[in-house]
Design an enzyme around this catalytic site. Structure first.
Site, mmCIF file in Angstrom:
data_model
loop_
_atom_site.group_PDB
_atom_site.id
_atom_site.type_symbol
_atom_site.label_atom_id
_atom_site.label_comp_id
_atom_site.label_asym_id
_atom_site.label_seq_id
_atom_site.Cartn_x
_atom_site.Cartn_y
_atom_site.Cartn_z
ATOM 1 N N VAL A 1 -83.064 -58.391 -97.104
ATOM 2 C CA VAL A 1 -84.133 -58.136 -98.125
ATOM 3 C C VAL A 1 -84.137 -58.777 -99.481
ATOM 4 O O VAL A 1 -84.782 -58.603 -100.377
ATOM 5 C CB VAL A 1 -84.263 -56.635 -98.114
ATOM 6 C CG1 VAL A 1 -84.901 -55.829 -96.964
ATOM 7 C CG2 VAL A 1 -82.915 -55.962 -98.530
ATOM 8 N N SER B 1 -83.763 -42.459 -105.517
ATOM 9 C CA SER B 1 -82.966 -41.475 -105.251
ATOM 10 C C SER B 1 -83.039 -40.280 -106.325
ATOM 11 O O SER B 1 -83.533 -40.583 -107.275
ATOM 12 C CB SER B 1 -81.500 -42.080 -105.226
ATOM 13 O OG SER B 1 -80.524 -41.204 -105.303
ATOM 14 N N TYR C 1 -76.079 -48.540 -108.990
ATOM 15 C CA TYR C 1 -76.908 -48.046 -107.840
ATOM 16 C C TYR C 1 -77.909 -46.994 -108.696
ATOM 17 O O TYR C 1 -79.056 -47.160 -108.493
ATOM 18 C CB TYR C 1 -76.115 -47.055 -106.965
ATOM 19 C CG TYR C 1 -76.689 -46.266 -106.042
ATOM 20 C CD1 TYR C 1 -76.980 -47.015 -104.801
ATOM 21 C CD2 TYR C 1 -77.263 -44.889 -106.198
ATOM 22 C CE1 TYR C 1 -77.769 -46.152 -103.855
ATOM 23 C CE2 TYR C 1 -77.949 -44.385 -105.062
ATOM 24 C CZ TYR C 1 -78.006 -44.823 -104.176
ATOM 25 O OH TYR C 1 -78.646 -44.340 -102.995
ATOM 26 N N LYS D 1 -81.776 -47.509 -108.994
ATOM 27 C CA LYS D 1 -82.980 -46.655 -108.329
ATOM 28 C C LYS D 1 -83.848 -46.142 -109.618
ATOM 29 O O LYS D 1 -85.071 -45.787 -109.377
ATOM 30 C CB LYS D 1 -82.347 -45.317 -107.838
ATOM 31 C CG LYS D 1 -81.353 -45.660 -106.533
ATOM 32 C CD LYS D 1 -82.222 -46.126 -105.329
ATOM 33 C CE LYS D 1 -81.470 -46.458 -104.081
ATOM 34 N NZ LYS D 1 -82.326 -47.135 -103.199
ATOM 35 N N VAL E 1 -77.958 -37.245 -98.484
ATOM 36 C CA VAL E 1 -78.364 -37.424 -97.078
ATOM 37 C C VAL E 1 -77.223 -37.774 -96.095
ATOM 38 O O VAL E 1 -76.560 -38.741 -96.572
ATOM 39 C CB VAL E 1 -79.718 -38.092 -96.706
ATOM 40 C CG1 VAL E 1 -79.939 -37.861 -95.279
ATOM 41 C CG2 VAL E 1 -80.732 -37.724 -97.702
ATOM 42 N N THR F 1 -75.827 -39.639 -93.833
ATOM 43 C CA THR F 1 -76.126 -40.863 -93.077
ATOM 44 C C THR F 1 -74.702 -41.671 -93.152
ATOM 45 O O THR F 1 -74.182 -41.254 -93.936
ATOM 46 C CB THR F 1 -77.068 -41.750 -93.711
ATOM 47 O OG1 THR F 1 -76.831 -42.165 -95.238
ATOM 48 C CG2 THR F 1 -78.617 -40.942 -93.970
HETATM 49 N N1 NAD Z 1 -77.812 -41.148 -97.677
HETATM 50 C C1 NAD Z 1 -78.179 -40.528 -99.067
HETATM 51 O O1 NAD Z 1 -77.447 -39.768 -99.330
HETATM 52 C C2 NAD Z 1 -79.207 -41.413 -99.953
HETATM 53 C C3 NAD Z 1 -79.438 -40.524 -101.170
HETATM 54 C C4 NAD Z 1 -80.426 -41.188 -101.935
HETATM 55 C C5 NAD Z 1 -81.210 -42.472 -101.532
HETATM 56 N N2 NAD Z 1 -80.552 -42.958 -100.566
HETATM 57 C C6 NAD Z 1 -81.306 -44.295 -100.142
HETATM 58 O O2 NAD Z 1 -81.871 -44.296 -98.940
HETATM 59 C C7 NAD Z 1 -81.936 -45.694 -98.451
HETATM 60 C C8 NAD Z 1 -81.363 -45.630 -96.979
HETATM 61 O O3 NAD Z 1 -80.080 -45.178 -96.820
HETATM 62 P P1 NAD Z 1 -79.286 -44.644 -95.846
HETATM 63 O O4 NAD Z 1 -78.340 -43.477 -96.339
HETATM 64 O O5 NAD Z 1 -80.173 -44.362 -94.776
HETATM 65 O O6 NAD Z 1 -78.344 -45.969 -95.541
HETATM 66 P P2 NAD Z 1 -77.621 -46.455 -94.355
HETATM 67 O O7 NAD Z 1 -76.549 -47.342 -94.655
HETATM 68 O O8 NAD Z 1 -77.584 -45.420 -93.031
HETATM 69 O O9 NAD Z 1 -78.487 -47.722 -93.778
HETATM 70 C C9 NAD Z 1 -79.147 -48.535 -94.638
HETATM 71 C C10 NAD Z 1 -79.816 -49.688 -93.694
HETATM 72 O O10 NAD Z 1 -79.924 -50.867 -94.504
HETATM 73 C C11 NAD Z 1 -79.832 -52.000 -93.942
HETATM 74 N N3 NAD Z 1 -79.245 -53.208 -94.843
HETATM 75 C C12 NAD Z 1 -78.358 -52.912 -95.753
HETATM 76 N N4 NAD Z 1 -78.337 -54.227 -96.524
HETATM 77 C C13 NAD Z 1 -79.551 -54.924 -96.175
HETATM 78 C C14 NAD Z 1 -80.238 -56.259 -96.423
HETATM 79 N N5 NAD Z 1 -79.635 -56.875 -97.312
HETATM 80 N N6 NAD Z 1 -81.195 -56.570 -95.936
HETATM 81 C C15 NAD Z 1 -81.787 -56.044 -94.890
HETATM 82 N N7 NAD Z 1 -81.163 -54.493 -94.579
HETATM 83 C C16 NAD Z 1 -80.073 -54.268 -94.976
HETATM 84 C C17 NAD Z 1 -78.277 -51.674 -93.155
HETATM 85 O O11 NAD Z 1 -77.979 -52.631 -92.022
HETATM 86 C C18 NAD Z 1 -78.735 -50.342 -92.653
HETATM 87 O O12 NAD Z 1 -79.376 -50.269 -91.309
HETATM 88 C C19 NAD Z 1 -81.107 -46.526 -99.454
HETATM 89 O O13 NAD Z 1 -82.156 -47.151 -100.131
HETATM 90 C C20 NAD Z 1 -80.274 -45.480 -100.079
HETATM 91 O O14 NAD Z 1 -79.906 -45.979 -101.298
HETATM 92 C C21 NAD Z 1 -79.598 -42.648 -99.542
#
Ligand code: NAD
Length: 255
Positions: free
Chosen positions: A60, A140, A154, A158, A187, A189
């Protein structure tokens, strides 16, 4: 009963894991044609075949990759109706400003913020031509609140995603294109698990501040994204859509 995304094409970045994966599945259940953009070449084809969608290997941070992703969606399914720009990282090198070096700072800005600029820039021309579309960018809760356990790049990335989404939502409000920022609380994950496995004390400290006393589940985010993607949210744009178990509303949490 027809699905809520019937006849719609949805592009999801970061669709191979966590919030993105749960959303890919939910979108497909609701009738969408789903195009998954992710860097994970192992999982990508599996996820695409599970939901009868299309996988495009995308970094991305690359304009070329991102442009190809949206072009494939348009060419394969005829429209780009929903863009869930969600891929993001949270690496341990991104910490207090006192310890985070420029390289770590820049990497997080590229993957979390520049990527959203690239995805919106690629999706908008299709949506403006169709005079309809819904963009959801993953920000976030740290975009609206400060944390003492900082991840400086981070949080800043955001904040940028939130401000960009708001501005795009306002700019294109009369063109049929809605843009909203999803602001998840913590979340359950791989992203969060990785971070907290290294520091259980940090995880416990985060839980104290969540009124619901637990982390969110990816499916709970997917429900919110589905709402923002579908016509049920037709009067919602430029919003800070917090799905955070009450964190941002709390002064004191129940014990
Ligand atoms: N998990 C949390 O607590 C939380 C909280 C707030 C926001 N978020 C945001 O939610 C979004 C998803 O997070 P998640 O927890 O599901 O993460 P995750 O690590 O489970 O999934 C992230 C996905 O993004 C892909 N990815 C990473 N770098 C990439 C790149 N350069 N190009 C293409 N794909 C890429 C990974 O391969 C993976 O499939 C993120 O933007 C994260 O910052 C997560």
């Amino acid at each position: 009963m027809a699905g809520r995304l019937e006849r719609k094409t949805a592009v999801v970045t970061g669709g191979c894991s966590g919030i993105g994966l749960a959303t890919v599945r939910r979108f497909a259940e609701e009738g969408a044609k789903v195009v998954i953009g992710d860097i994970d070449e192992d999982r990508g084809p599996e996820v695409a075949s599970e939901v009868g969608g299309t996988f495009v290997r995308v970094d991305v941070t690359s304009k070329e990759d991102v442009d190809t992703l949206f072009r494939v969606a348009k060419q394969t399914y005829g429209s780009v109706d929903v863009a869930f720009n969600n891929a993001g990282i949270s690496p341990p090198e991104d910490d207090s400003i006192l310890d985070t070096d420029l390289e770590a700072w820049r990497r997080v800005q590229e993957v979390n913020l520049t990527s959203v600029y690239l995805c919106c820039k690629a999706a908008l021309p299709y949506m403006l031509e169709q005079k309809r579309g819904s963009i959801i960018n993953t920000a976030s809760f740290v975009a609206v609140m400060g944390a003492a356990t900082s991840q400086i790049s981070y949080s800043a990335s955001k904040g940028g995603v939130l401000a960009m989404s708001r501005e795009l939502g306002v700019q294109f409000a009369r063109d049929g294109v809605r843009v909203n920022a999803l602001c998840p609380g913590p979340v359950n994950t791989p992203l969060l698990q990785e971070l907290f496995a290294k520091d259980p004390e940090r995880a416990a400290r985060r839980l104290v501040h969540i009124p619901m006393g637990r982390f969110g589940e990816p499916e709970e985010m997917a429900g919110a994204v589905l709402f923002l993607a579908s016509d049920e949210s037709s009067f919602i744009t430029a919003s800070t859509f917090l799905v955070d178990g009450g964190i941002s509303g709390a002064y004191v949490t129940p014990l």
